[in-house]
Write a protein that holds these residues in place. Sequence first.
Motif, mmCIF file in Angstrom:
data_model
loop_
_atom_site.group_PDB
_atom_site.id
_atom_site.type_symbol
_atom_site.label_atom_id
_atom_site.label_comp_id
_atom_site.label_asym_id
_atom_site.label_seq_id
_atom_site.Cartn_x
_atom_site.Cartn_y
_atom_site.Cartn_z
ATOM 1 N N SER A 91 0.818 -1.219 0.000
ATOM 2 C CA SER A 91 0.000 0.000 0.000
ATOM 3 C C SER A 91 0.847 1.262 0.000
ATOM 4 C CB SER A 91 -0.929 0.011 1.226
ATOM 5 O OG SER A 91 -0.219 0.336 2.414
ATOM 6 N N GLY A 92 2.069 1.162 0.523
ATOM 7 C CA GLY A 92 2.930 2.333 0.600
ATOM 8 C C GLY A 92 2.461 3.378 1.597
ATOM 9 N N LYS A 93 1.518 3.024 2.469
ATOM 10 C CA LYS A 93 0.958 4.005 3.393
ATOM 11 C C LYS A 93 1.826 4.261 4.628
ATOM 12 C CE LYS A 93 -2.858 5.085 1.230
ATOM 13 N NZ LYS A 93 -4.215 4.821 1.684
ATOM 14 N N PHE A 94 2.757 3.353 4.922
ATOM 15 C CA PHE A 94 3.510 3.458 6.174
ATOM 16 C C PHE A 94 5.011 3.562 5.921
ATOM 17 C CE2 PHE A 94 -0.186 0.619 6.965
ATOM 18 C CZ PHE A 94 -0.938 1.506 7.722
ATOM 19 N N ASP A 95 5.658 4.466 6.658
ATOM 20 C CA ASP A 95 7.114 4.554 6.594
ATOM 21 C C ASP A 95 7.753 3.360 7.311
ATOM 22 O OD1 ASP A 95 6.694 6.955 5.334
ATOM 23 O OD2 ASP A 95 7.153 8.176 7.096
ATOM 24 N N ALA A 96 7.083 2.850 8.329
ATOM 25 C CA ALA A 96 7.575 1.700 9.080
ATOM 26 C C ALA A 96 6.381 0.910 9.591
ATOM 27 C CB ALA A 96 8.448 2.147 10.245
ATOM 28 N N LEU A 97 6.609 -0.386 9.840
ATOM 29 C CA LEU A 97 5.535 -1.302 10.217
ATOM 30 C C LEU A 97 6.004 -2.133 11.410
ATOM 31 C CD1 LEU A 97 2.774 -1.728 8.790
ATOM 32 C CD2 LEU A 97 3.808 -3.698 7.623
ATOM 33 N N TYR A 98 5.232 -2.112 12.513
ATOM 34 C CA TYR A 98 5.641 -2.801 13.737
ATOM 35 C C TYR A 98 4.478 -3.587 14.341
ATOM 36 C CZ TYR A 98 10.301 -0.825 14.366
ATOM 37 O OH TYR A 98 11.630 -0.525 14.213
ATOM 38 N N MET A 99 4.838 -4.459 15.281
ATOM 39 C CA MET A 99 3.850 -5.166 16.089
ATOM 40 C C MET A 99 4.468 -5.488 17.447
ATOM 41 S SD MET A 99 3.857 -9.197 15.025
ATOM 42 C CE MET A 99 5.349 -10.190 15.194
ATOM 43 N N ASN A 100 3.618 -5.806 18.411
ATOM 44 C CA ASN A 100 4.008 -6.406 19.685
ATOM 45 C C ASN A 100 3.504 -7.844 19.699
ATOM 46 O OD1 ASN A 100 4.767 -3.737 20.831
ATOM 47 N ND2 ASN A 100 4.666 -4.904 22.740
ATOM 48 N N THR A 101 4.317 -8.769 20.189
ATOM 49 C CA THR A 101 3.934 -10.170 20.242
ATOM 50 C C THR A 101 4.432 -10.787 21.534
ATOM 51 O OG1 THR A 101 4.211 -12.349 19.183
ATOM 52 C CG2 THR A 101 6.026 -10.798 18.952
ATOM 53 N N ASN A 102 3.750 -11.827 22.015
ATOM 54 C CA ASN A 102 4.290 -12.554 23.170
ATOM 55 C C ASN A 102 5.266 -13.645 22.736
ATOM 56 O OD1 ASN A 102 2.646 -14.959 22.594
ATOM 57 N ND2 ASN A 102 0.922 -13.830 23.474
ATOM 58 N N ALA A 103 5.386 -13.865 21.415
ATOM 59 C CA ALA A 103 6.366 -14.787 20.821
ATOM 60 C C ALA A 103 6.141 -16.246 21.207
ATOM 61 C CB ALA A 103 7.793 -14.357 21.174
ATOM 62 N N LEU A 104 4.980 -16.560 21.759
ATOM 63 C CA LEU A 104 4.722 -17.926 22.220
ATOM 64 C C LEU A 104 3.719 -18.667 21.348
ATOM 65 C CD1 LEU A 104 4.425 -17.136 26.047
ATOM 66 C CD2 LEU A 104 6.348 -18.268 24.892
ATOM 67 N N ALA A 105 3.002 -17.937 20.513
ATOM 68 C CA ALA A 105 1.895 -18.549 19.782
ATOM 69 C C ALA A 105 2.330 -19.267 18.510
ATOM 70 C CB ALA A 105 0.843 -17.494 19.440
ATOM 71 N N ARG A 106 3.389 -18.779 17.875
ATOM 72 C CA ARG A 106 3.810 -19.322 16.587
ATOM 73 C C ARG A 106 5.317 -19.570 16.588
ATOM 74 N NH1 ARG A 106 0.060 -17.730 12.639
ATOM 75 N NH2 ARG A 106 1.201 -19.111 11.228
ATOM 76 N N PRO A 107 5.815 -20.430 15.682
ATOM 77 C CA PRO A 107 7.254 -20.718 15.643
ATOM 78 C C PRO A 107 8.078 -19.477 15.322
ATOM 79 C CG PRO A 107 6.003 -22.327 14.360
ATOM 80 C CD PRO A 107 5.051 -21.232 14.712
ATOM 81 N N SER A 108 9.326 -19.494 15.768
ATOM 82 C CA SER A 108 10.211 -18.354 15.519
ATOM 83 C C SER A 108 10.381 -18.080 14.033
ATOM 84 C CB SER A 108 11.580 -18.606 16.162
ATOM 85 O OG SER A 108 11.458 -18.670 17.569
ATOM 86 N N GLU A 109 10.347 -19.147 13.222
ATOM 87 C CA GLU A 109 10.555 -18.989 11.782
ATOM 88 C C GLU A 109 9.490 -18.105 11.137
ATOM 89 O OE1 GLU A 109 12.939 -22.078 13.309
ATOM 90 O OE2 GLU A 109 10.758 -21.826 13.440
ATOM 91 N N LEU A 110 8.297 -18.050 11.731
ATOM 92 C CA LEU A 110 7.260 -17.172 11.177
ATOM 93 C C LEU A 110 7.741 -15.730 11.129
ATOM 94 C CD1 LEU A 110 4.287 -16.518 10.307
ATOM 95 C CD2 LEU A 110 3.857 -16.100 12.738
ATOM 96 N N HIS A 111 8.508 -15.326 12.117
ATOM 97 C CA HIS A 111 8.945 -13.938 12.189
ATOM 98 C C HIS A 111 9.919 -13.588 11.068
ATOM 99 C CE1 HIS A 111 7.429 -15.079 16.156
ATOM 100 N NE2 HIS A 111 7.065 -13.813 16.274
ATOM 101 N N VAL A 112 10.620 -14.598 10.562
ATOM 102 C CA VAL A 112 11.460 -14.388 9.381
ATOM 103 C C VAL A 112 10.570 -14.052 8.184
ATOM 104 C CG1 VAL A 112 13.119 -15.421 7.799
ATOM 105 C CG2 VAL A 112 13.246 -15.928 10.249
ATOM 106 N N GLU A 113 9.471 -14.813 8.035
ATOM 107 C CA GLU A 113 8.522 -14.551 6.948
ATOM 108 C C GLU A 113 7.906 -13.164 7.095
ATOM 109 O OE1 GLU A 113 4.394 -16.372 4.976
ATOM 110 O OE2 GLU A 113 5.292 -17.326 6.750
ATOM 111 N N LEU A 114 7.631 -12.752 8.338
ATOM 112 C CA LEU A 114 7.032 -11.430 8.559
ATOM 113 C C LEU A 114 8.002 -10.321 8.163
ATOM 114 C CD1 LEU A 114 5.214 -11.973 11.973
ATOM 115 C CD2 LEU A 114 4.297 -12.201 9.649
ATOM 116 N N LYS A 115 9.274 -10.504 8.479
ATOM 117 C CA LYS A 115 10.266 -9.518 8.061
ATOM 118 C C LYS A 115 10.336 -9.439 6.538
ATOM 119 C CE LYS A 115 15.166 -8.331 8.286
ATOM 120 N NZ LYS A 115 16.528 -8.772 8.670
ATOM 121 N N GLU A 116 10.323 -10.601 5.888
ATOM 122 C CA GLU A 116 10.358 -10.622 4.427
ATOM 123 C C GLU A 116 9.092 -10.022 3.832
ATOM 124 O OE1 GLU A 116 10.928 -14.758 3.744
ATOM 125 O OE2 GLU A 116 13.112 -14.687 4.073
#
Length: 311
Positions: A91-116
Amino acid sequence: MNALTFVPGRRPPKLRRVTIEVTTWCNLKCPGCLRTILDEQGRWLNRHMPKDTFARILDNLPPSELGILQGIGEPTLHPDYAELCRIATRSGKFDALYMNTNALARPSELHVELKEAGLTGFYVSVDSLTPEVAARVRAGTDIGKLARRLRELRDLGLPVAVALVVSRANLHDVATTLRGLRDLGVTSVNVGRLIGFEGGLEPLDRTERRMLAGLLDDVRRDCPDMPISYFDDPERIAPYCVAPWLDPAVNVDGYLTPCCVNFDPSVFGGIDLARVPFEEAWNSAAVQDFLHAYIAEKPSFCNNCIADNRD
């Protein structure tokens, strides 16, 4: 964004932050969380925001310096969260994109996909590494699993920091937690005070806030390579919090709300941003009436909020 860009009667051409509540599901039951409080009263509904609703909301939003894809819930529980990040990035609407997570619900590898997928960075919520304290402030937390996740995220080289929220229940444990985070390889911590909702954990009083500041100074001397940020005083670019102008939010059903603390659609008269452009919503009688009343008198939902600067 500085004071010169804030004019009460004018919508800024670019927002500072937009929080979009993409899910209200969570795998924990933190007693200080509004979700837990309302769930125990039978007043909470678990649901995910559909992808097409999310895309329409982005079409109707103005540009923003920061997008937060998370509200009162664990964002990674959304089954299409990575796709939401891709949609937001395209969309190009955001200069940066963030979230807060407890990091317990999904595997760590998901966060690699989120960064990509375009996620700029994220915070892992850690309020204690002591099992007894964690059970009190973040019920359902598996400390062993959390420690492993923090190491895994570090080893994956992801842009992760820790968010630590302090209440009376974990004030005595803050120094131990911070030193434990250092030993786990955490490189940055953002410390905040609990927003006190009725029925939840108790927020810090003024004496305890001074105590916390002193504790953080001591830990900073011990952990010079782990930056610890703590902002005790709210910003004062106006005689009131400016979140309704600069930092609005969108709840899980697509309705515009004044900030990331209040997701009640009725505050702005039930404006569906999946159907109504932000400019039209901003100029509506409901929003303008709220803003004028808000300037004159603090609404009750601002009570105990750490961003409230009205003395």
